[in-house]
Design a protein around this motif. Structure first.
Motif, PDB file in Angstrom:
ATOM      1  N   GLU A   1       0.860  -1.221  -0.024  1.00 27.01           N
ATOM      2  CA  GLU A   1       0.003   0.137   0.024  1.00 27.01           C
ATOM      3  C   GLU A   1       0.999   1.081  -0.056  1.00 27.01           C
ATOM      4  OE1 GLU A   1      -3.221   0.527  -0.676  1.00 27.01           O
ATOM      5  OE2 GLU A   1      -3.061  -1.708  -0.885  1.00 27.01           O
ATOM      6  N   LEU A   2       2.091   1.145   0.754  1.00 27.10           N
ATOM      7  CA  LEU A   2       2.722   2.255   0.772  1.00 27.10           C
ATOM      8  C   LEU A   2       3.396   2.727  -0.633  1.00 27.10           C
ATOM      9  CD1 LEU A   2       4.968   2.149   4.023  1.00 27.10           C
ATOM     10  CD2 LEU A   2       3.092   3.951   3.470  1.00 27.10           C
ATOM     11  N   THR A   3       3.707   1.458  -1.232  1.00 27.36           N
ATOM     12  CA  THR A   3       4.453   1.419  -2.471  1.00 27.36           C
ATOM     13  C   THR A   3       3.347   2.416  -3.320  1.00 27.36           C
ATOM     14  OG1 THR A   3       5.448  -0.393  -1.862  1.00 27.36           O
ATOM     15  CG2 THR A   3       5.866   0.388  -4.230  1.00 27.36           C
ATOM     16  N   ARG A   4       2.000   1.766  -3.327  1.00 26.88           N
ATOM     17  CA  ARG A   4       1.130   2.293  -4.107  1.00 26.88           C
ATOM     18  C   ARG A   4       0.853   3.799  -3.755  1.00 26.88           C
ATOM     19  NH1 ARG A   4      -2.721  -2.444  -4.483  1.00 26.88           N
ATOM     20  NH2 ARG A   4      -1.883  -3.373  -6.197  1.00 26.88           N
ATOM     21  N   ALA A   5       0.859   4.282  -2.654  1.00 32.90           N
ATOM     22  CA  ALA A   5       0.612   5.612  -2.273  1.00 32.90           C
ATOM     23  C   ALA A   5       1.750   6.280  -2.770  1.00 32.90           C
ATOM     24  CB  ALA A   5       0.495   5.860  -0.799  1.00 32.90           C
ATOM     25  N   ALA A   6       2.976   5.917  -2.572  1.00 30.27           N
ATOM     26  CA  ALA A   6       4.172   6.987  -3.174  1.00 30.27           C
ATOM     27  C   ALA A   6       3.889   7.045  -4.744  1.00 30.27           C
ATOM     28  CB  ALA A   6       5.350   6.286  -2.647  1.00 30.27           C
ATOM     29  N   HIS A   7       3.659   5.943  -5.156  1.00 26.43           N
ATOM     30  CA  HIS A   7       3.458   5.865  -6.614  1.00 26.43           C
ATOM     31  C   HIS A   7       2.460   7.080  -6.990  1.00 26.43           C
ATOM     32  CE1 HIS A   7       2.352   4.382 -10.673  1.00 26.43           C
ATOM     33  NE2 HIS A   7       1.220   4.305 -10.528  1.00 26.43           N
ATOM     34  N   GLY A   8       1.206   7.052  -6.305  1.00 30.51           N
ATOM     35  CA  GLY A   8       0.101   8.087  -6.568  1.00 30.51           C
ATOM     36  C   GLY A   8       0.812   9.424  -6.345  1.00 30.51           C
ATOM     37  N   LEU A   9       1.555   9.881  -5.463  1.00 28.02           N
ATOM     38  CA  LEU A   9       2.068  10.982  -5.246  1.00 28.02           C
ATOM     39  C   LEU A   9       2.999  11.295  -6.517  1.00 28.02           C
ATOM     40  CD1 LEU A   9       3.137  11.216  -1.624  1.00 28.02           C
ATOM     41  CD2 LEU A   9       1.418  12.432  -2.918  1.00 28.02           C
ATOM     42  N   VAL A  10       3.883  10.423  -6.834  1.00 27.42           N
ATOM     43  CA  VAL A  10       4.837  10.882  -8.067  1.00 27.42           C
ATOM     44  C   VAL A  10       4.094  11.050  -9.335  1.00 27.42           C
ATOM     45  CG1 VAL A  10       6.858  10.261  -9.196  1.00 27.42           C
ATOM     46  CG2 VAL A  10       6.715   9.734  -6.710  1.00 27.42           C
ATOM     47  N   VAL A  11       2.962  10.527  -9.574  1.00 30.20           N
ATOM     48  CA  VAL A  11       2.202  10.379 -10.754  1.00 30.20           C
ATOM     49  C   VAL A  11       1.930  11.710 -10.856  1.00 30.20           C
ATOM     50  CG1 VAL A  11       0.002   9.732 -11.679  1.00 30.20           C
ATOM     51  CG2 VAL A  11       1.493   7.795 -10.973  1.00 30.20           C
TER      52      VAL A  11
END
Lengths: 616, 103, 503
Positions: A578-588
């Motif tokens: 989930e954390l990875t997904r969240a970070a991904h969302g931020l960078v996107v």
């Protein structure tokens, strides 16, 4: 000749294998011949070996079949050790075992799983022989677990009923708690003494440990844990009453005559160890006393014929523990033997009753059955007399010796004695309550039932009747085994105390007569008060132990299992995902697709660099 | 010694041109103008090289300017080509509309 | 040379199996079976082999591979390796057998993957060059990924990806550790080497030692697996096809234990000794926690997977107790669990193949219907709960016996696992085989006519595994003797290394 000792576990094992591999394809007659025949053969071999051994006058005989494993100093073997104690046990197991097998050939006749039954029974005898003949604790543990497994398989023999499966699992798991304690005991003994060969270990313990030293106390306590589990003593006694779910011959063989006495055997076998820890030895006595009283009270309130017998078994093993605890080693083993006779008789008699009355277990639905079921009636009268220690029956001699030894003990001895005598009163009371309710009075059901007792079922009953009456005159050759610690004092007690010990059980029988036959006293009147009702409820539930364990262990375990079905640890990894997904969302978000934004960020970045360059 | 333009003036002009170009890149929505603004920025940096080269009497700056010229020519060629393609496909030259490559 | 042969048989057999599909779809399984049987036969020649210049090793080969970095093609087998190799080949046969009727799509490619996984495992058990070891470590991972991802069940992609990521990430940690270790060697001896014996000489007492050791530890305990790196296993097992589960539980998990015994502890004796209490505590937690989680499962394969983790806790406990009884116990547990877990997964897979569900709430009272299956399941459950007379008992008892001398509390806690083992094992038997027969009660959601008993071919496989467990339980000495030499050498080496360390 003595070398043939390896045949003892082999015959039943072969019986087991042949029955399992043919998988129920053999005709019943052949199964009966294999199943009972193998045990009969073993009994013959055992008898031969016994006479040879006693003739030779040797104190022990050791035979190594093969070396099991050898890892460093740890070298247990498949080694059999024969001395007076294991001889007695061996004869009880094969003798009583054979009679019960013979009885079962008739009792189980209508069961579709005839061969499965005998396969398990044979495996049981093999394991039990392994247990008593083992010369090291690891091999003993093999037999110990083996009998536990067979007990599980046979309690749950009628597997269609979930309650039976529950009882079987309960028996296995509760005894396994004890077994684990015993296993830890073995680890401790090995790590301190460097061997698990029983005789070497006892010598080493004797040499290395002072009386009352910590290791001795701890080791004997851990072994005691195993013993109370197997022998259904406090606090691990809860499994035995439920174990009555199995076929009745099983209750006779495993849960009365042999397996449940394994704990007594274990303690007797490790006598030296327990004598090094006097506190623990005394604890054994107190456990025995507490158990025998508790089970005695409970037996008075039950109305399932087998549960009454189960509680009486717990109570009688309590006497054996009492005997071990007060140092009456041979008396305890003696009681083990007489108990095997009369309790097997009682259970087999109960089996006849149950089978004749179409699987009726409730004694209050029987009544007046002495004419209808004569063989069962005699079995019960004789068995109960022996159980209640009626003068000069087999149970009288053995119980007498235990109580006298308790009396001879200084300090708490008198209390242990008094408790034991009180227990004897209740024994008389509950055992004859059973006899009177089932066989006297008027019939309360199954009015026209016929007794089912063919040759194969009646013969064992008659033989056991004989031994229940006269078994007290047998002398068991265990003197040399226990000579180490047993003070051979003649118990001189006053005639008064002796008289008390004779009269008290009779008193119990009398009171039971007044309640259930002459109806001089009324149970209903007694039960009128709320106190009596509360007590009855408390005793009936086995002193609420089941409920206690349920609340303390079973429920929390189930709760933990339920809330953590999906494994908390996996959530940790899900969290990482989930954390990875969240970070991904931020960078996107920074990828807007707007050229202006990109150009601006390039310019901004450049400015920042220049600024930093100038600044630093 | 003939009167020369002081280097500060030359560099200042280059800076102003560069900033103008940058502002153009950042504010224009028509991609053709963005491209033109980029050219202005490139030329501004080229001017800075020339000014510096004449100050130090060194040929390197002029060589660099030639490089920049080549670069600009190549860039315009590719850029215009892309713009034509873009216009054909999307019928617009507004870069705000062309933001499909986000995320 | 035998070792090269062993690996190449599997690689070539795999390729042949793939190619043979073109001619006949029934051919690959025959090719695969022949390959694994030949493999086993060749392995048996290892038992008396003297194919090595060093008498301590039964067979070895050491060729230069990338000499510039000190990377060699160094394979060697001693008693411990041979035991595990035999287990691998034996379970290879079992796995091919369990795939026989179950795998019907892309058969050739399946057997290719199966055999290549085995080849990787054989390489892992024999490689004595750490670079080569890492190479084989990866070789066994990728075909296994395909086995789960292509022939798996409903949630196969998730499971395969999880398996891949866990193993890959932990493998990368190990790679870093290997490189650092090789660098240490360069610093101390002036040249690069990835050879096991060279690296054993590296003085690893620096401050980085613990971290480098942890790289190995995490890689191996992820494979083992142990708390808290176990969560890939239930998913992988429940989704993998039966032969995949057999190989995964029977062999792949053992590579982790092997790595601990062969590499993690001997290379870093001091750090390992400091770390031992933590590892043993982890082992005890692993045993108890996973036993408890296993009990809660309704999916029979997940349940067995969790019990695997619980049992491998005994291995971890034994390894970090690091004395003879404990290590022998760990090795015996590896072997016995290899058989019992493989058999249990095969049973669960067979059941799923028949009634198309793994949900135990759908089952019950099967004993009357499938007595042979019930006997098999009962036997292996009893073995798994540590019944004396069967292999698992020898392993667990020895492991605990040895561990008791190292850490009393961890051992006592681990011993409680014996109680929990009986709880979940018997619960499986109860839910599947005892009780009222579901179809009669009318709550069954499976096609009753498909619930067939094991046939003769299947019984042969189970019978072999039963015999193996009884042999291990009643007369384990041949197994113990085979690994004794290796383990004593390892113990002796680490004792010397520890003695050489000041303070």
């Amino acid at each position: 000749m003595l070398e043939l000792i390896w045949l003892l576990p082999t015959f039943p094992l072969l019986g087991f294998l042949s029955l399992v591999l043919t998988a129920g394809k053999l005709p019943q007659r052949v199964v009966a011949i294999i199943g009972a025949g193998s045990i009969g053969l073993v009994f013959l071999v055992a008898a031969l070996i016994a006479s040879q051994f006693l003739d030779s006058g040797a104190e022990q005989f050791v035979f190594t079949a093969w070396s099991w494993m050898s890892v460093g100093e740890f070298t247990p073997g498949f080694t059999f050790y024969l001395d007076g104690l294991s001889l007695v046990m061996m004869l009880i197991i094969t003798g009583v075992g054979f009679l019960i097998h013979l009885y079962s050939t008739g009792f189980m006749l209508d069961d579709p799983s005839y061969s499965r039954f005998f396969a398990y029974m044979n495996l049981f005898v093999a394991s039990m022989l392994m247990l008593v003949l083992a010369d090291n604790l690891v091999l003993l543990y093999l037999g110990w677990e083996g009998v536990g497994l067979c007990s599980y398989l046979l309690i749950g023999f009628w597997y269609q009923k979930p309650a039976n499966g529950y009882a079987a699992r309960k028996a296995f798991v509760v005894t396994r708690v004890g077994d684990t304690s015993m296993a830890i005991g073995l680890f401790l003994l090995f790590s301190q003494l460097g061997t698990l060969n029983i005789q070497d270990m006892l010598h080493a313990a004797d040499a290395q440990w002072a009386i009352g030293s910590n290791y001795a106390v701890l080791a004997s306590l851990l072994l005691l844990g195993g013993a109370v589990g197997k022998s259904a003593q406090l606090p691990l006694q809860t499994w035995l009453p439920d174990a009555m779910a199995g076929p009745t011959p099983i209750s006779a063989l495993i849960h009365a005559a042999t397996m449940v006495t394994a704990g007594v055997y274990l303690i007797a076998r490790n006598q030296v160890l327990f004598e090094l820890a006097p506190d623990i030895q005394l604890l054994v006595a107190w456990i025995g006393l507490a158990t025998l009283l508790m089970a005695g009270f409970t037996a008075m309130t039950q109305h399932d014929i087998k549960r009454i017998l189960a509680y009486s078994t717990i109570s009688q093993i309590g006497y054996m523990f009492l005997g071990l605890g007060v140092g009456a080693w041979s008396a305890a083993i003696f009681h083990l033997m007489t108990h095997a006779f009369f309790k097997a008789l009682l259970f087999l008699g109960a089996g006849t009753v149950i089978l004749s009355l179409h699987h009726e277990h409730d004694i209050f639905k029987m009544g007046g059955k002495r004419k209808q079921l004569p063989v069962a009636f005699y079995s019960f009268v004789i068995g109960s007399l022996a159980l209640a220690a009626f003068p000069f029956s087999s149970g009288y001699f053995s119980k007498d010796e235990i109580l006298l030894a308790a009396l001879a003990l200084e300090g708490p001895g008198i209390w242990l004695w008094a408790g034991g005598v009180l227990g004897a009163f209740f024994t008389g009371l509950y055992s004859f309550r059973l006899v009177f309710v089932v066989f006297f009075g008027e019939s309360r059901g199954h009015h026209d039932a016929q007794e089912v007792a063919g040759f194969s079922m009646a013969t064992p009953l008659f033989i056991l009747m004989f031994f229940s009456i006269f078994g007290g005159w047998i002398t068991i050759p265990v003197e040399s085994v226990f000579s180490h610690g047993e003070a051979h004092v003649e118990h001189h007690v006053s005639a008064l105390l002796h008289g008390i010990m004779i009269v008290v059980p009779l008193l119990g029988i009398g009171v039971s007569y007044l309640f259930y036959v002459s109806k001089t006293f009324s149970v209903e009147k007694l039960m009128a008060s709320s106190l009596a009702q509360g007590l009855h409820k408390f005793w009936f539930s086995g002193w609420g132990m089941d409920r206690l364990y349920d609340t303390l262990f079973v429920k929390p375990f189930l709760w933990l299992a339920r809330i953590n079905r999906n494994d908390l640890v996996d959530w940790l990894y899900a969290l990482i995902v989930e954390l990875t997904r969240a970070a991904h969302g931020l960078v996107v978000r920074s990828q807007t697709g707007s050229l202006h934004w990109y150009a601006l960020s390039v310019a901004g970045g450049l400015l920042l660099l220049v600024f930093l360059g100038v600044l630093l | 010694m003939p009167q020369t333009i002081p280097i500060e003036h030359g560099l200042m002009l280059a800076g102003i041109l560069f900033c103008l170009g940058l502002i153009g890149v950042l504010t224009r929505r028509n991609i053709v103008f963005v491209l033109m603004s980029l050219e202005v920025m490139l030329n501004a940096s080229g001017l800075a090289f020339i000014v510096a080269a004449s100050r130090w009497g060194h040929a390197d700056g002029q060589i660099m300017f030639l490089m920049i010229l080549t670069l600009a020519a190549a860039e315009v060629a590719v850029g215009l080509g892309l713009i034509i393609q873009m216009y054909r496909r999307f019928h617009t030259t507004d870069i705000n509309v062309l933001s499909q490559m986000k995320g | 040379m035998i070792l090269v042969l062993l690996i190449s048989i599997l690689f070539i057999g795999g390729l042949l199996a793939w190619v043979s599909e073109i001619f006949d779809p029934a051919l690959p399984r025959i090719v695969a079976l022949v390959t694994v049987i030949v493999e086993l036969l060749v392995m048996l020649t290892l038992l008396g082999a003297t194919d090595s210049p060093d008498p301590a090793w039964l067979a070895s080969i050491n060729a230069a591979w990338m000499p510039r970095f000190g990377i060699g093609f160094h394979l060697a087998a001693d008693g411990l390796s041979v035991l595990l190799l035999l287990l691998t080949a034996f379970l290879g046969i079992i796995a091919v057998g369990s795939a026989w009727n179950e795998i019907t799509e892309r058969v050739g490619f399946f057997y290719f993957n199966l055999l290549w996984t085995l080849a990787g495992v054989v390489g892992v058990f024999t490689a004595l060059d750490l670079f080569l070891f890492f190479f084989f470590w990866e070789v066994m991972l990728i075909p296994m990924y395909f086995i789960i991802a292509i022939w798996g069940h409903e949630n196969k992609n998730y499971a395969a990806m999880k398996f891949f990521i866990f193993t890959q990430v932990s493998g990368l940690l190990m790679l870093v550790s290997i490189l650092v270790l090789a660098y240490f060697h360069y610093e101390q001896f002036g040249f690069f080497s990835f050879d096991y014996f060279d690296l054993l000489r590296v003085n690893t007492t620096g401050p980085l030692e613990m971290l480098v050791m942890l790289g190995f530890f995490i890689a191996f305990t992820t494979k083992l697996p142990s708390m808290p790196f176990h969560s890939w296993l239930p998913d992988a097992h429940s989704q993998a096809p039966t032969p995949g589960s057999v190989i995964l539980a029977g062999v792949l998990l053992k590579t982790g234990a092997y790595g601990l015994i062969r590499f993690a502890v001997p290379l870093f004796p001091e750090a390992s000794m400091q770390f031992a209490p933590v590892a043993m505590t982890l082992a005890a937690i692993s045993i108890l926690y996973c036993a408890k989680v296993a009990f809660a499962q309704t999916d029979i394969k997940r349940l067995i997977a969790y019990t695997s983790v619980s049992h491998m806790g005994f291995v971890l406990l034994g390894v970090y107790a690091w004395n003879e009884q404990a290590l022998q116990g760990a090795v015996m547990t590896m072997l016995a669990h290899g058989l019992s877990a493989a058999a249990l997964f095969m049973f669960a897979g067979g059941l799923q193949h028949r009634i198309h569900t793994r949900d135990m709430t759908q089952m019950g009272g099967f004993l009357a219907k499938v007595p042979r299956m019930a006997t098999v399941a009962l036997f292996f459950s009893i073995a798994a709960l540590g019944m004396p007379g069967l292999g698992n008992f020898i392993g667990e008892f020895l492991a605990l016996l040895g561990a008791f001398q190292a850490s009393i509390w961890a051992t006592v806690a681990a011993a409680l696992g014996l109680v929990l083992a009986s709880v979940y094992s018997l619960w499986v038997i109860q839910r599947v085989f005892h009780g009222a027969y579901r179809a009669e009660v009318g709550t069954a959601q499976f096609n009753e006519s498909q619930l067939l008993d094991f046939d003769r071919r299947e019984m042969v496989y189970y019978g072999l595994m039963m015999l193996g467990l009884v042999w291990m339980g009643m007369y384990p000495q041949p197994f113990l003797d085979l690994s004794a030499g290796t383990l004593q050498t390892l113990l002796e080496n680490s004792r010397q290394l520890l003695a050489a360390v000041p303070n």
